[in-house]
Every structure is written in structure tokens, then in C-alpha cells.
Design a protein around this motif. Structure first.
Motif, PDB file in Angstrom:
ATOM      1  N   ALA A  78      65.517  20.466  23.004  1.00  0.00           N
ATOM      2  CA  ALA A  78      66.631  19.727  23.611  1.00  0.00           C
ATOM      3  C   ALA A  78      66.711  19.923  25.116  1.00  0.00           C
ATOM      4  O   ALA A  78      66.836  18.968  25.877  1.00  0.00           O
ATOM      5  CB  ALA A  78      67.949  20.135  22.952  1.00  0.00           C
ATOM      6  N   LYS A  79      66.600  21.182  25.555  1.00  0.00           N
ATOM      7  CA  LYS A  79      66.750  21.485  26.971  1.00  0.00           C
ATOM      8  C   LYS A  79      65.642  20.826  27.791  1.00  0.00           C
ATOM      9  O   LYS A  79      65.913  20.200  28.817  1.00  0.00           O
ATOM     10  CB  LYS A  79      66.692  22.998  27.161  1.00  0.00           C
ATOM     11  N   ARG A  80      64.414  20.948  27.287  1.00  0.00           N
ATOM     12  CA  ARG A  80      63.284  20.359  28.027  1.00  0.00           C
ATOM     13  C   ARG A  80      63.406  18.847  28.079  1.00  0.00           C
ATOM     14  O   ARG A  80      63.138  18.209  29.113  1.00  0.00           O
ATOM     15  CB  ARG A  80      61.968  20.758  27.364  1.00  0.00           C
ATOM     16  N   TYR A  82      66.141  17.136  27.971  1.00  0.00           N
ATOM     17  CA  TYR A  82      67.240  16.807  28.880  1.00  0.00           C
ATOM     18  C   TYR A  82      66.743  16.791  30.328  1.00  0.00           C
ATOM     19  O   TYR A  82      66.985  15.840  31.069  1.00  0.00           O
ATOM     20  CB  TYR A  82      68.375  17.813  28.700  1.00  0.00           C
ATOM     21  N   HIS A  83      66.024  17.848  30.710  1.00  0.00           N
ATOM     22  CA  HIS A  83      65.515  17.911  32.087  1.00  0.00           C
ATOM     23  C   HIS A  83      64.548  16.775  32.379  1.00  0.00           C
ATOM     24  O   HIS A  83      64.547  16.202  33.457  1.00  0.00           O
ATOM     25  CB  HIS A  83      64.824  19.256  32.332  1.00  0.00           C
ATOM     26  N   TYR A  84      63.742  16.452  31.375  1.00  0.00           N
ATOM     27  CA  TYR A  84      62.753  15.386  31.521  1.00  0.00           C
ATOM     28  C   TYR A  84      63.454  14.050  31.775  1.00  0.00           C
ATOM     29  O   TYR A  84      63.146  13.324  32.710  1.00  0.00           O
ATOM     30  CB  TYR A  84      61.916  15.335  30.249  1.00  0.00           C
ATOM     31  N   TYR A 125      66.571  13.552  32.698  1.00  0.00           N
ATOM     32  CA  TYR A 125      67.431  13.584  33.882  1.00  0.00           C
ATOM     33  C   TYR A 125      66.681  13.122  35.128  1.00  0.00           C
ATOM     34  O   TYR A 125      67.270  12.532  36.029  1.00  0.00           O
ATOM     35  CB  TYR A 125      67.984  15.000  34.074  1.00  0.00           C
ATOM     36  N   GLN A 126      65.367  13.369  35.164  1.00  0.00           N
ATOM     37  CA  GLN A 126      64.549  12.962  36.307  1.00  0.00           C
ATOM     38  C   GLN A 126      64.669  11.472  36.576  1.00  0.00           C
ATOM     39  O   GLN A 126      64.549  11.031  37.711  1.00  0.00           O
ATOM     40  CB  GLN A 126      63.081  13.299  36.045  1.00  0.00           C
ATOM     41  N   GLY A 127      64.891  10.687  35.509  1.00  0.00           N
ATOM     42  CA  GLY A 127      64.966   9.242  35.701  1.00  0.00           C
ATOM     43  C   GLY A 127      66.377   8.726  35.899  1.00  0.00           C
ATOM     44  O   GLY A 127      66.555   7.580  36.253  1.00  0.00           O
ATOM     45  N   THR A 128      67.419   9.523  35.623  1.00  0.00           N
ATOM     46  CA  THR A 128      68.755   8.933  35.657  1.00  0.00           C
ATOM     47  C   THR A 128      69.720   9.500  36.693  1.00  0.00           C
ATOM     48  O   THR A 128      70.619   8.814  37.114  1.00  0.00           O
ATOM     49  CB  THR A 128      69.477   9.011  34.294  1.00  0.00           C
ATOM     50  N   ARG A 129      69.579  10.752  37.063  1.00  0.00           N
ATOM     51  CA  ARG A 129      70.498  11.391  38.010  1.00  0.00           C
ATOM     52  C   ARG A 129      71.930  11.486  37.470  1.00  0.00           C
ATOM     53  O   ARG A 129      72.833  11.834  38.205  1.00  0.00           O
ATOM     54  CB  ARG A 129      70.576  10.663  39.363  1.00  0.00           C
ATOM     55  N   VAL A 138      69.365  12.072  25.089  1.00  0.00           N
ATOM     56  CA  VAL A 138      68.880  13.164  24.237  1.00  0.00           C
ATOM     57  C   VAL A 138      69.500  13.039  22.843  1.00  0.00           C
ATOM     58  O   VAL A 138      68.819  13.194  21.830  1.00  0.00           O
ATOM     59  CB  VAL A 138      69.193  14.533  24.864  1.00  0.00           C
ATOM     60  N   PHE A 183      58.254  13.376  23.395  1.00  0.00           N
ATOM     61  CA  PHE A 183      58.140  12.997  24.798  1.00  0.00           C
ATOM     62  C   PHE A 183      57.674  11.556  24.977  1.00  0.00           C
ATOM     63  O   PHE A 183      57.977  10.936  25.990  1.00  0.00           O
ATOM     64  CB  PHE A 183      57.260  13.991  25.563  1.00  0.00           C
ATOM     65  N   LYS A 213      59.869   9.205  27.143  1.00  0.00           N
ATOM     66  CA  LYS A 213      59.246   8.557  28.293  1.00  0.00           C
ATOM     67  C   LYS A 213      59.805   7.144  28.454  1.00  0.00           C
ATOM     68  O   LYS A 213      60.222   6.746  29.529  1.00  0.00           O
ATOM     69  CB  LYS A 213      57.733   8.502  28.052  1.00  0.00           C
ATOM     70  N   ARG A 239      63.300   7.236  29.612  1.00  0.00           N
ATOM     71  CA  ARG A 239      63.408   7.647  31.005  1.00  0.00           C
ATOM     72  C   ARG A 239      63.114   6.479  31.939  1.00  0.00           C
ATOM     73  O   ARG A 239      63.813   6.274  32.938  1.00  0.00           O
ATOM     74  CB  ARG A 239      62.423   8.807  31.275  1.00  0.00           C
ATOM     75  N   GLN A 243      56.100   5.220  35.182  1.00  0.00           N
ATOM     76  CA  GLN A 243      55.848   6.524  34.571  1.00  0.00           C
ATOM     77  C   GLN A 243      55.039   7.400  35.537  1.00  0.00           C
ATOM     78  O   GLN A 243      55.351   8.566  35.746  1.00  0.00           O
ATOM     79  CB  GLN A 243      55.104   6.301  33.246  1.00  0.00           C
ATOM     80  N   TYR A 269      57.377  14.593  40.284  1.00  0.00           N
ATOM     81  CA  TYR A 269      57.801  15.848  39.655  1.00  0.00           C
ATOM     82  C   TYR A 269      56.613  16.732  39.293  1.00  0.00           C
ATOM     83  O   TYR A 269      56.799  17.872  38.910  1.00  0.00           O
ATOM     84  CB  TYR A 269      58.621  15.560  38.395  1.00  0.00           C
ATOM     85  N   THR A 291      58.282  20.280  33.654  1.00  0.00           N
ATOM     86  CA  THR A 291      59.681  20.058  33.315  1.00  0.00           C
ATOM     87  C   THR A 291      60.455  21.356  33.504  1.00  0.00           C
ATOM     88  O   THR A 291      61.600  21.470  33.121  1.00  0.00           O
ATOM     89  CB  THR A 291      59.850  19.595  31.856  1.00  0.00           C
ATOM     90  N   LEU A 348      74.818  22.133  25.425  1.00  0.00           N
ATOM     91  CA  LEU A 348      73.759  21.899  24.442  1.00  0.00           C
ATOM     92  C   LEU A 348      74.322  22.003  23.029  1.00  0.00           C
ATOM     93  O   LEU A 348      74.004  21.198  22.159  1.00  0.00           O
ATOM     94  CB  LEU A 348      72.637  22.928  24.614  1.00  0.00           C
TER      95      LEU A 348
END
Lengths: 181, 329
Positions: free
Chosen positions: A20-22, A24-26, A28-32, A41, A66, A70, A73, B34, B41, B45, B57
């Protein structure tokens, strides 16, 4: 993964804690925007559970998750860059920098807008919500609410003006709060 | 393009740059986008821009569980809960058998189609039902839902509700889902997750929308109300007045979906009467002063927790017997 296919919720829990955490970070890169990232997620995991029986065994779970993330994202990036609210944010940010104020994050901006929205009248809020967040045209809003297009335009400009006044207040309130602490 | 993305990443786009970024992005293929993100980045991640707390979470997981229709397993399930779910299960099975026998006896589809199916739970109970279209409804605390099969067709789906329920409506754009509630209140749904609570005696209804979109109709309203995700509406069905508030915090969203009692500076007597409704026990709370107020969340399906929370927050002992819970503040 085979446990998940057999309907083990325990396996699902374990996968959530692992990824979940990974994810989320992934995303977030596309949405801010943390709210958007959280919703994506959630969707990824709800779909994983929904389609657990038809999972492809030949792929690893992480590549599967992923691959789905992808797509989300990319769509999230397109959505945010095209959204009027983000455009408002960029303009607002630009003005802040112009006045030597400190910049704010998109997340803070969204929170401020939502707080400011509550000061609008019902009609103004509905029109602003439809125009900015749901991206409907003036004509569409007029049809849905069964009012004149001119009225829509008037409500929108009055609403946005009020919002701007509210938003401009915030840097000061922030300073006041900081002084009180 | 790469430098524009870097600026986007740092929240530093100027309005002109945003316009350029948008035009470029809309022309790009998904594969190119992509690659653009990955280049900025580097595939890693592990250097996040935004960290998510464990608390969020966990809260997110609970919302996922609710959407999956999965109930979290408690470490220790109180006996009364087991009894209640057994009772609810028997009720549903019995309703099913009754319905089957009835329809078999008459041997006529028509009868079955127009027959009204009623699913109800008593105070302090909770049960989940799956409707013919796959929509799940979790009823709690003295509530019932009724529908007939003929009301589920390719144009629309209709049910009536009295009390409280969490709806997870299966999306079907061609067949909107309508819920009729007390005092001619009607909710139109496309496909969404929300909690609806109605009180015919108090003429007050509440709806918390987690995702999707709903529309609210009432003869008391001049126009329909559209609700956006994460909004809570409190509607007075006798005079048509209402308030909409944004629920920004995920802990509150979760509590709203569970149907918890959420009080902010509410008279303690009011909280006691809401608890009595949900748990079918008398809550005898004697305040120190006439207008003691309570602020906080109380679970809607765990009496032990309610007692612990009240006991701790007021630092008092709670006396419990089979039909009354008494607290001297």
C-alpha cells in the motif's frame, strides 16, 4: 497469491501491508494530491479483491499491481493538469510568489478551497462545485439546475470572487496561528 | 518537457508554463507520459514527495474492507454480537425460505414479482443483504428495507428504507437506483458508496457520501440537491432546511460509513437517547449539571467499547445490567 485466489482475506491483508505504502508514493508522483492518491490506492485494492479469482498466475503480484497503478498514475496526471482547480492553484501560487509570500502545496490549497467553499451561498457553491470540480460547461449546469445561463455565469463569478477574498485571507491567519503557538 | 515536469513536481509552474505543459501532455502517448514520470523520479519509489502516516494507511484499509464487504475480525467477539448475527442470519434465511415456499406454493411468477420483500434488523443488530442487482446494504439499529422484484428492471431500481443503512450501489448508468425514505424524501443514485440515516419521528435525515454522486429530492425542496464525495448533508424533512458540510478527515469518513454516533458539543441526554435507539438498552446518564455536553465518536456496533469510552472520558464507573446502563457523571 494462490491463497488470495482461494479467497483468503488474510492473504489480502498481507498484500496490503506489503504494497500500500509503495503504491501510494508511486501514484502520488502523478497527482500531487493526497486525497486523489488515496482514492486510487483504494480502487487498486478493491479491484484486486474483486477480480482475485481471475488473476494471472504467470505474473508476479508486484508487477501486476504496478501495471494497474501505472495506468491510474498516467490518467491522474492528465486529469490534474487539465483540471480548472489546478489552474486556479497555479495562478494563486504565482500571485503569492509575486507578493513575496511563501508558496503553498497543492494539498494545502485544496484544503483552503474546501474551507472557503463553506462560506458561499448554496447556489454559489453548487455552481462552483459543478464548474470547477466536475468540469461541466455553463450550458450543462444551466440545464441540470434548470436556470438561465446568464444566472450561472453571475453565480459563478460572484462565487469565485468570494472564494478569492477568502483565500487571500489565509496567509494572515496562518501567521496569527504561528504567533499564538 | 522534462523541465516542465520538474517544475510541476516542485509546485512551481507559472500559468503560461502550465498551459504549455497541458498542451504537450495532451498530445503525448501514454507510453511517453510513463517515461516522462519515470525519468523524473528514476524508477525509485523510495524517495517519496509525500509520506503517508500509518494512521491514514490503516484508515484507508478499513474503507477498503468496507467496500469489499469484509467485516474486520475482532480479537474477542462479544457473545451478544454472535447471538445477534446468528439471529440476523436466521431471520434472513427464514425470510428466504418463507419467500421460496410462498412462491412455490402459488407457482406463479407474477406473485413473486410483486411480492414485497422485507429485510429488517432489531435494535442493536446489524446485517448485510445483497439485492438482486448486486448492491449490498448493511442495515444497523432498528432499520428495515423493502423492495419487490418487479422494481428491479432495466430502467430503474427502487427500494424503501426506514432507519440507517450503508449502501454500496452497483453502478448501472441505464438504471438509476432510487431510495424512498421517511416524509417522501427520495435519493437518486448511479453507483456509489454512502451511509443514509433517517428518523421519521424527528423528521431528520443524514446522508454521508464517500464516493460517486447522489441527488436528493423532497416535496419540501424547490430544487434537487446534488452531493459531492466527502460531503455530509443533514436534512430536516419537515421544513426542507438542510446543511452540507465537508468531511475532510479520513477518520471521520470512516466513522460516518460505519454509522458511528458522532457528536460535537451535543447535550449528553441527546447522546443517551441515540445510544438507546441503537443498542436497545436504557442509557441512564445523570449529568452533574443540567447541560453537560459530549464531543466524540461512539461505535454503533460495540457496546463494550461505548462503555469503555464513556467510562474513560468522564473518569467514572459505569454500571451495567441486562436492560439499563447507568452512569453518574
Amino acid at each position: 497469491m494462490s491463497e488470495l485466489r482461494n479467497g483468503s482475506y488474510k492473504a489480502f491483508d498481507a498484500i496490503y501491508h506489503l504494497y500500500a505504502k509503495r503504491l501510494y508514493h508511486y501514484v502520488y508522483q502523478g497527482t500531487r494530491s493526497s486525497r486523489d492518491a488515496e482514492e486510487i490506492v483504494q480502487d487498486v485494492f478493491v479491484n484486486l479483491w474483486k477480480y482475485r479469482t481471475s488473476l494471472d498466475d504467470s505474473k508476479s503480484l508486484s508487477s501486476l499491481l504496478f501495471t494497474v497503478a501505472k495506468r491510474y498514475r498516467i490518467n491522474a496526471l492528465k486529469a490534474i493538469v487539465n483540471s480548472p482547480v489546478y489552474e486556479d492553484y497555479v495562478t494563486h501560487q504565482h500571485e503569492l510568489l509575486h507578493h513575496d509570500s511563501s508558496p503553498i502545496e497543492y494539498n494545502q490549497f485544496i484544503d483552503q478551497v474546501r474551507r472557503a467553499m463553506s462560506t458561499l451561498s448554496d447556489a454559489q457553491r453548487r455552481v462552483v462545485q459543478m464548474s470547477r470540480f466536475e468540469q461541466l460547461s455553463h450550458n450543462e449546469i444551466a440545464t441540470i439546475l434548470n436556470i438561465n445561463v446568464r444566472t450561472v455565469a453571475n453565480l459563478l463569478s460572484a462565487g469565485l470572487k468570494r472564494l478569492k477574498i477568502e483565500l487571500d485571507k489565509y496567509p494572515e491567519t496562518l501567521i496569527i496561528i504561528l504567533l499564538m503557538v | 518537457m522534462e523541465s516542465l515536469f520538474k517544475k510541476f513536481k516542485a509546485d512551481r509552474l507559472s500559468p503560461e508554463e502550465l498551459a504549455r505543459f497541458r498542451d504537450e501532455l495532451n498530445r503525448m502517448s501514454d507510453d511517453d507520459i510513463q517515461e516522462l514520470i519515470n525519468r523524473a523520479y528514476g524508477n525509485a519509489t523510495d524517495t517519496p514527495d509525500d509520506t503517508i502516516t500509518e494512521e491514514r494507511l490503516t484508515a484507508m484499509k478499513r474503507i477498503i474492507d468496507i467496500r469489499n464487504g469484509h467485516k474486520p475480525t475482532h480479537v474477542r467477539i462479544p457473545r451478544y454480537l454472535l447471538r445477534i448475527s446468528a439471529a440476523a442470519a436466521i431471520l434472513i434465511v427464514a425470510a428466504g425460505i418463507y419467500f421460496y415456499i410462498q412462491s412455490a406454493r402459488f407457482g406463479e411468477y407474477r406473485q413473486a414479482l410483486v411480492r414485497e420483500n422485507v429485510i429488517s434488523v432489531q435494535r442493536g443488530e446489524r446485517a448485510t443483504a445483497i439485492l438482486p442487482d448486486g448492491t449490498t446494504v448493511t442495515l444497523s439499529g432498528n432499520s428495515s428495507i423493502s423492495y419487490s422484484l418487479s422494481c428491479f428492471n432495466s430502467h430503474s431500481r427502487r427500494v424503501s428504507l426506514s432507519g440507517n443503512a450503508l449502501f454500496n450501489v452497483t453502478r448501472d448508468d441505464n438504471a438509476p437506483f432510487f431510495i424512498s425514505a421517511a416524509d417522501d424524501l427520495e435519493v437518486k443514485v448511479l453507483g456509489t458508496l454512502f451511509f443514509l440515516s433517517t428518523h421519521s419521528i424527528r423528521h431528520s435525515s443524514q446522508l454521508y457520501l464517500e464516493r460517486g454522486a447522489v441527488q436528493i429530492y423532497s416535496p419540501k425542496l424547490k430544487h434537487n440537491i446534488d452531493l459531492a464525495p466527502h460531503q455530509l448533508i443533514t436534512f430536516n424533512t419537515s421544513d426542507g432546511s438542510y446543511t452540507i458540510t465537508d468531511v475532510a478527515n479520513i477518520t471521520e469518513s470512516e466513522a460516518r460509513l460505519r454509522g458511528d454516533i458522532i457528536a460535537s458539543s451535543e447535550p449528553i441526554s441527546e447522546v443517551a437517547s441515540r445510544l438507546s435507539m441503537l443498542y436497545d438498552r436504557r442509557f441512564d446518564i445523570r449529568p452533574r449539571v443540567a447541560d453537560d455536553y459530549f464531543t466524540g465518536y461512539l461505535p454503533g456496533d460495540n457496546l463494550e467499547d461505548v462503555i469503555n469510552i464513556l467510562g474513560h472520558s468522564y473518569k467514572v464507573t459505569v454500571h451495567e445490567n441486562s436492560d439499563t446502563i447507568s452512569i453518574d457523571l
